[in-house]
Design a protein around this motif. Sequence first.
Motif, PDB file in Angstrom:
ATOM      1  N   SER A  18      12.331 -31.940 -42.455  1.00 59.34           N
ATOM      2  CA  SER A  18      11.062 -32.645 -42.670  1.00 59.34           C
ATOM      3  C   SER A  18      10.309 -32.800 -41.354  1.00 59.34           C
ATOM      4  CB  SER A  18      11.325 -34.026 -43.277  1.00 59.34           C
ATOM      5  OG  SER A  18      11.980 -33.908 -44.518  1.00 59.34           O
ATOM      6  N   GLU A  28       0.727 -24.109 -45.989  1.00 62.39           N
ATOM      7  CA  GLU A  28       1.838 -23.676 -46.827  1.00 62.39           C
ATOM      8  C   GLU A  28       2.069 -22.176 -46.771  1.00 62.39           C
ATOM      9  OE1 GLU A  28       1.533 -25.091 -50.771  1.00 62.39           O
ATOM     10  OE2 GLU A  28       1.839 -27.208 -50.232  1.00 62.39           O
ATOM     11  N   VAL A  98       7.281 -37.739 -47.384  1.00 61.63           N
ATOM     12  CA  VAL A  98       7.232 -36.420 -48.025  1.00 61.63           C
ATOM     13  C   VAL A  98       6.683 -36.534 -49.446  1.00 61.63           C
ATOM     14  CG1 VAL A  98       8.620 -34.488 -48.857  1.00 61.63           C
ATOM     15  CG2 VAL A  98       9.096 -35.492 -46.615  1.00 61.63           C
ATOM     16  N   LYS A 102       3.472 -34.531 -50.888  1.00 64.24           N
ATOM     17  CA  LYS A 102       3.631 -33.524 -51.942  1.00 64.24           C
ATOM     18  C   LYS A 102       2.941 -33.916 -53.245  1.00 64.24           C
ATOM     19  CE  LYS A 102       5.211 -30.315 -51.317  1.00 64.24           C
ATOM     20  NZ  LYS A 102       4.602 -29.121 -50.692  1.00 64.24           N
ATOM     21  N   THR A 103       2.715 -35.212 -53.479  1.00 62.26           N
ATOM     22  CA  THR A 103       2.029 -35.638 -54.700  1.00 62.26           C
ATOM     23  C   THR A 103       0.530 -35.854 -54.480  1.00 62.26           C
ATOM     24  OG1 THR A 103       2.580 -37.965 -54.220  1.00 62.26           O
ATOM     25  CG2 THR A 103       4.093 -36.734 -55.636  1.00 62.26           C
ATOM     26  N   ASP A 104       0.042 -35.567 -53.269  1.00 66.24           N
ATOM     27  CA  ASP A 104      -1.388 -35.741 -52.955  1.00 66.24           C
ATOM     28  C   ASP A 104      -1.867 -37.152 -53.285  1.00 66.24           C
ATOM     29  OD1 ASP A 104      -1.653 -33.111 -52.057  1.00 66.24           O
ATOM     30  OD2 ASP A 104      -2.018 -32.377 -54.081  1.00 66.24           O
TER      31      ASP A 104
END
Length: 335
Positions: A18, A28, A98, A102-104
């Motif tokens: 991470s 990405e 994180v 990742k879930t915006d």
Amino acid sequence: MLRRTVFDSLSFAFLFCSLTVALFVTNEEQLLNLGMDLVFVVLFLAVGAGVATLLRKIQVQTLGGVLFGAHQTSDTNSWYRSFWGWQLVVLLVVSMAVAFVKTDFSLIELLDQNGFAGAVRLFKGLFNPNWEVLPRAVLNIIETVFMAFLATMIAIPFAFVLSFACAKNIMRGPVAYPVYLVLRTVLNVTRSIEALIWAIIFSVWVGIGPFAGMLALMIHSVASLAKQYSEMVEAVEDGPIEAIESTGAGKVQTVWYAIVPQVVLPYISFTVYRWDINVRMATVIGMVGGGGIGTMLIQYQGQAMWREVGCIIVVIAIVVWALDLASAHIREALK
């Protein structure tokens, strides 16, 4: 010892991974090289294992040691003064960070005026149901309930037999233990595939409709019930087993007379609860062609007919509540 080392190795590897991604990965696209990603994963795991091994050798109490009871130390400090306490805090903080990325996660979008106005219109429709679709909704919920019931009933005998073959205390020996490992692996893989995916598979196989939904629920129920049943078998008392074996009884006789009487009531309780779960799952798998009220729900939702959706939700809520109440009373009576 092994579980502690594995847990600590994975946790440290996750932290290092991470941190590396946060500092050096700007988009990405850099993560789309599968070969390079694999190299880095192996590297992080090796570093994590090295750190975990070093900490074990210098007798530092890690989170893995606390969770799995390995290598207890005489350190009486509070958790926030210990290494494992800070390891836990850092692990949770990094995991939360994180997850947010990742879930915006965005409060701005959540509080956006236009989006909120759309949600208000949606809820106005949901709380003002169109009762004209009630007869059709009732017919579909009946189909959903019996779809879940049939799936559960068909799954019971398969799960019952498999539960004994998946119990470690029964499957001992050079032949039985490999069979146990294979069955456990197959059931774990089957259970890890959600019923929604099974519904898609069977919708292609046998066509869209309640039969596909029933098969999806049945497959998932077999894997789930077999796991729950086998755990009950592994938790039985050894006394009755030893008593039956001392009479010269065979394996099947031992299972039938020493184990089955100990697990039959928990089996029934788990089965009733599984039917309750299947009813709720049936409303979801109907959205991908599994039949029942879920198919009706997705049709109206796709056309933004929120008043009709509101009526369907009321029907689902009443039936699920009633079945949950009934299954709770049944399970309580079996205790």
